[in-house]
Design an enzyme around this catalytic site. Structure first.
Site, PDB file in Angstrom:
ATOM      1  N   GLY A  12       0.838  -1.203   0.000  1.00  0.00           N
ATOM      2  CA  GLY A  12       0.000   0.000   0.000  1.00  0.00           C
ATOM      3  C   GLY A  12       0.867   1.244   0.000  1.00  0.00           C
ATOM      4  O   GLY A  12       0.535   2.273   0.587  1.00  0.00           O
ATOM      5  N   ARG A  46      -0.806  -0.800  -6.390  1.00  0.00           N
ATOM      6  CA  ARG A  46      -1.353  -1.036  -7.724  1.00  0.00           C
ATOM      7  C   ARG A  46      -0.927   0.005  -8.744  1.00  0.00           C
ATOM      8  O   ARG A  46      -0.906  -0.260  -9.938  1.00  0.00           O
ATOM      9  CB  ARG A  46      -2.884  -1.087  -7.662  1.00  0.00           C
ATOM     10  CG  ARG A  46      -3.391  -2.366  -7.037  1.00  0.00           C
ATOM     11  CD  ARG A  46      -4.870  -2.330  -6.827  1.00  0.00           C
ATOM     12  NE  ARG A  46      -5.231  -1.143  -6.053  1.00  0.00           N
ATOM     13  CZ  ARG A  46      -6.446  -0.895  -5.578  1.00  0.00           C
ATOM     14  NH1 ARG A  46      -7.432  -1.741  -5.813  1.00  0.00           N
ATOM     15  NH2 ARG A  46      -6.702   0.195  -4.877  1.00  0.00           N
ATOM     16  N   LEU A 177       0.557   2.047  22.147  1.00  0.00           N
ATOM     17  CA  LEU A 177       1.522   1.238  22.899  1.00  0.00           C
ATOM     18  C   LEU A 177       2.962   1.630  22.585  1.00  0.00           C
ATOM     19  O   LEU A 177       3.894   1.155  23.228  1.00  0.00           O
ATOM     20  CB  LEU A 177       1.303  -0.251  22.604  1.00  0.00           C
ATOM     21  CG  LEU A 177      -0.026  -0.809  23.112  1.00  0.00           C
ATOM     22  CD1 LEU A 177      -0.157  -2.276  22.746  1.00  0.00           C
ATOM     23  CD2 LEU A 177      -0.127  -0.640  24.623  1.00  0.00           C
ATOM     24  N   HIS A 237      -7.027   2.134  21.672  1.00  0.00           N
ATOM     25  CA  HIS A 237      -6.056   2.969  22.400  1.00  0.00           C
ATOM     26  C   HIS A 237      -6.417   3.111  23.886  1.00  0.00           C
ATOM     27  O   HIS A 237      -5.585   2.906  24.765  1.00  0.00           O
ATOM     28  CB  HIS A 237      -5.962   4.364  21.774  1.00  0.00           C
ATOM     29  CG  HIS A 237      -5.659   4.359  20.300  1.00  0.00           C
ATOM     30  ND1 HIS A 237      -4.920   3.373  19.694  1.00  0.00           N
ATOM     31  CD2 HIS A 237      -6.000   5.217  19.302  1.00  0.00           C
ATOM     32  CE1 HIS A 237      -4.804   3.629  18.401  1.00  0.00           C
ATOM     33  NE2 HIS A 237      -5.459   4.748  18.136  1.00  0.00           N
ATOM     34  N   ARG A 341      -6.317  19.429  22.357  1.00  0.00           N
ATOM     35  CA  ARG A 341      -5.685  18.135  22.130  1.00  0.00           C
ATOM     36  C   ARG A 341      -5.070  17.694  23.442  1.00  0.00           C
ATOM     37  O   ARG A 341      -4.212  18.383  24.001  1.00  0.00           O
ATOM     38  CB  ARG A 341      -4.586  18.277  21.074  1.00  0.00           C
ATOM     39  CG  ARG A 341      -3.653  17.068  20.962  1.00  0.00           C
ATOM     40  CD  ARG A 341      -2.766  17.231  19.729  1.00  0.00           C
ATOM     41  NE  ARG A 341      -1.554  16.417  19.754  1.00  0.00           N
ATOM     42  CZ  ARG A 341      -1.513  15.150  19.319  1.00  0.00           C
ATOM     43  NH1 ARG A 341      -2.596  14.568  18.865  1.00  0.00           N
ATOM     44  NH2 ARG A 341      -0.382  14.480  19.366  1.00  0.00           N
ATOM     45  N   TYR A 377       2.180  14.054  37.193  1.00  0.00           N
ATOM     46  CA  TYR A 377       2.128  14.901  38.372  1.00  0.00           C
ATOM     47  C   TYR A 377       1.089  14.363  39.329  1.00  0.00           C
ATOM     48  O   TYR A 377       0.181  13.631  38.961  1.00  0.00           O
ATOM     49  CB  TYR A 377       1.901  16.373  38.043  1.00  0.00           C
ATOM     50  CG  TYR A 377       0.678  16.708  37.228  1.00  0.00           C
ATOM     51  CD1 TYR A 377       0.712  16.647  35.842  1.00  0.00           C
ATOM     52  CD2 TYR A 377      -0.493  17.122  37.854  1.00  0.00           C
ATOM     53  CE1 TYR A 377      -0.401  16.984  35.088  1.00  0.00           C
ATOM     54  CE2 TYR A 377      -1.606  17.461  37.102  1.00  0.00           C
ATOM     55  CZ  TYR A 377      -1.562  17.387  35.725  1.00  0.00           C
ATOM     56  OH  TYR A 377      -2.669  17.709  34.991  1.00  0.00           O
TER      57      TYR A 377
HETATM   58  C1  BG6 Z   1      -5.768   6.906  15.203  1.00  0.00           C
HETATM   59  C2  BG6 Z   1      -7.203   7.255  14.894  1.00  0.00           C
HETATM   60  O1  BG6 Z   1      -5.672   5.557  15.548  1.00  0.00           O
HETATM   61  O2  BG6 Z   1      -5.315   7.704  16.270  1.00  0.00           O
HETATM   62  C3  BG6 Z   1      -7.332   8.732  14.571  1.00  0.00           C
HETATM   63  O3  BG6 Z   1      -7.641   6.492  13.776  1.00  0.00           O
HETATM   64  C4  BG6 Z   1      -6.714   9.560  15.670  1.00  0.00           C
HETATM   65  O4  BG6 Z   1      -8.690   9.086  14.384  1.00  0.00           O
HETATM   66  C5  BG6 Z   1      -5.300   9.078  15.992  1.00  0.00           C
HETATM   67  O5  BG6 Z   1      -6.678  10.901  15.221  1.00  0.00           O
HETATM   68  C6  BG6 Z   1      -4.705   9.803  17.192  1.00  0.00           C
HETATM   69  O6  BG6 Z   1      -3.343   9.490  17.309  1.00  0.00           O
HETATM   70  P1  BG6 Z   1      -2.333  10.485  18.001  1.00  0.00           P
HETATM   71  O7  BG6 Z   1      -1.054   9.736  18.049  1.00  0.00           O
HETATM   72  O8  BG6 Z   1      -2.275  11.704  17.140  1.00  0.00           O
HETATM   73  O9  BG6 Z   1      -2.901  10.794  19.348  1.00  0.00           O
END
Ligand code: BG6
Length: 483
Positions: A12, A46, A177, A237, A341, A377
């Site tokens: 891919g 491909r 991980l 996750h 974030r 912390y």
């Molecule tokens: C991915 C998800 O597994 O993890 C995404 O498919 C998400 O939707 C991403 O944005 C987040 O990863 P990180 O490492 O930026 O926190």
């Protein structure tokens, strides 16, 4: 041993994951001389591409400083490309010939499947039939989620893979991980005397594991809509983090000892259902500038089917029925298009008993911030410095960029790909672990898929549905800041 050649195949190679993640990672670990000598890379896809086409596609992501230019040339010089389809055996025979020609007949082989799940089965069958390493060399296959979409489809894929490869040949990536602070959880828990004795229902009130992203699906909505946030982030996750926080001490740091403990704790978690969750879907922000991401709600993404009920936000309460954790809610939360974030774990302790400080003692909290700005912390109560005998809350603070300002933290993919070269499966997901993860979420996912469940709308850039705060409060999580 040192000189055994390695051939790393990117299946891919022309796709998004390959150019944004895999090639940059290969470049970094090559640049830093972390790979075995005699490693070469073969892209497979491909499209009809030359190496310079591939290089050009990767240019925005595979970036070198001026002084690294020579190294970058060396990198592209050991890259090759083979065009072929995913289901034609003949093409895999040609790939095999190419690999032998380039790497010799004693090379170890790694296949990275940066591919849509629809071709996982034919590709792995073809690898098995045509491309396995010979002469005592090994073959390893790396796969990325989605590993099915519920318990049954995942089991079908697992059975298919088990018919082709041994567990030691399979590397299922969960890139969380590979993150520093996720890997640190075991060190923190099992390398310190201070936390172990209090790590239980007698002392801990609740555990909150949270993932927030400040952007929406950004044109990836078509892919996302098939899965939703629970399959995208929570089932993998966040659940992996939960395992590392809650599992018993493994008898060693071997991959199987660790994964045995993860499976054991997963087996103690009841499957969840609608009353255990708050689901949300984002809508445009009120004050959004026109033509910005925030002006688009999830349903405004043209790649999302009209009227979709797919959640982009979920909070779920999981319960671990064992001696250590009975009664302690594990609250998982993840969402797109939120106010910031951040990914973190908050272990919230119970109130002190018999508070002599006029009820001013706040709960201790151990916070592990995964990103951004790795930190550990601990919220503690401290005497207000000076004449007063009052107390106030403060922190014992291990923020990485001040304590370890010179440490370079590798990207998750760098570590994980190197682990595959080294044969370490410690940070990869085993088949039985995956099956348990799906068991927990499948009943809920089926109800959502059947369409009867409406997610709560929340504004782009907000903290998500307000109902979620209520759920935190109902689950013994005391809310002090803005989480
Ligand atoms: C991915 C998800 O597994 O993890 C995404 O498919 C998400 O939707 C991403 O944005 C987040 O990863 P990180 O490492 O930026 O926190």
């Amino acid at each position: 041993e040192e000189d055994v050649p390695h051939v790393f195949v990117v299946m891919g190679a022309s796709g998004d994951l390959a150019k944004k993640k895999i090639y940059p990672t290969l470049w970094w670990i090559f640049r830093d001389r972390l790979l075995p000598e005699n490693t070469i890379f073969v892209g497979y896809a491909r499209s009809n591409l030359t190496i310079s086409d591939l290089r050009e596609k990767c240019t925005p992501f595979v970036v070198a400083k001026p002084e690294e230019q020579e190294r970058l040339e060396q990198f592209w010089n050991i890259n090759y490309y083979v065009k072929g389809s995913y289901d034609a055996r003949r093409d895999f025979e040609l790939l095999n010939q190419e690999m032998t020609k380039l790497g010799g007949n004693k090379a170890n082989r790694i296949f990275y499947l940066a591919l849509p799940p629809s071709v996982f089965e034919p590709v792995t069958s073809n690898i098995r039939a045509c491309c396995m390493a010979g002469n005592g060399a090994w073959t390893r296959v790396i796969i990325e989620k989605p590993f099915g979409r519920d318990a049954a489809s995942s089991e079908k894929l697992s059975r298919h893979l088990a018919g082709l490869f041994k567990e030691e040949e399979l590397y299922r990536i969960d890139h969380y991980l590979g993150k520093e602070m996720v890997q640190n959880l075991m060190a923190l828990r099992f390398g310190n005397r201070i936390f172990g004795p209090t790590w239980n229902r007698d002392n801990i009130a609740s555990v909150f594991i949270s993932f927030k992203e400040p952007f929406g699906t950004q044109g990836r909505g078509g892919y996302f809509d098939d899965f939703g946030i629970i399959r995208d982030v929570m089932q993998n996750h966040l659940l992996q983090i939960l395992c590392l926080v809650s599992m018993e001490r493994p008898s060693s740091t071997s991959a199987d000892d660790i994964r045995d403990e993860k499976v054991k704790v997963l087996k103690s978690i009841a499957s969840i259902d609608l009353p255990d969750v708050v689901l949300g879907q984002y809508v445009a922000a009120d004050d959004a500038q026109p033509n910005t991401d925030a002006a688009l709600g999830y349903l405004d993404d043209p790649t999302v089917p009209a009227g979709s009920n797919t959640p982009t936000y979920a909070m779920a309460v999981l319960r671990i029925h064992n001696e250590r954790w009975e009664g302690v809610p594990f609250i998982l939360r993840c969402g797109k298009a939120l106010n910031e974030r951040k990914a973190e774990v908050r272990v919230q302790y119970r109130d002190v008993s018999g508070d002599i400080f006029k009820g001013q003692s706040k709960r201790n909290e151990l916070v592990v911030r995964v990103q951004p700005g790795e930190a550990i912390y601990c919220k503690v109560n401290n005497k207000t410095p000076g004449m007063s005998f009052g107390i106030e809350e403060t922190e014992l603070d291990l923020t990485y960029n001040s304590r370890y300002s010179h440490a370079k933290l590798p990207d998750a993919y760098e570590r994980l790909i190197l682990d595959v070269f080294c044969g370490s499966q410690m940070h990869f997901v085993r088949t039985d672990e995956l099956a348990e993860a799906w068991r927990i979420f499948t009943p809920l996912l089926h109800k959502i898929d059947e369409g009867g469940v409406q997610p709560i709308p929340y504004k782009y850039g907000s903290r998500g549905p307000e109902r979620a705060d209520q759920m935190l409060a109902e689950n013994n999580f005391k809310y002090y800041g803005s989480y």
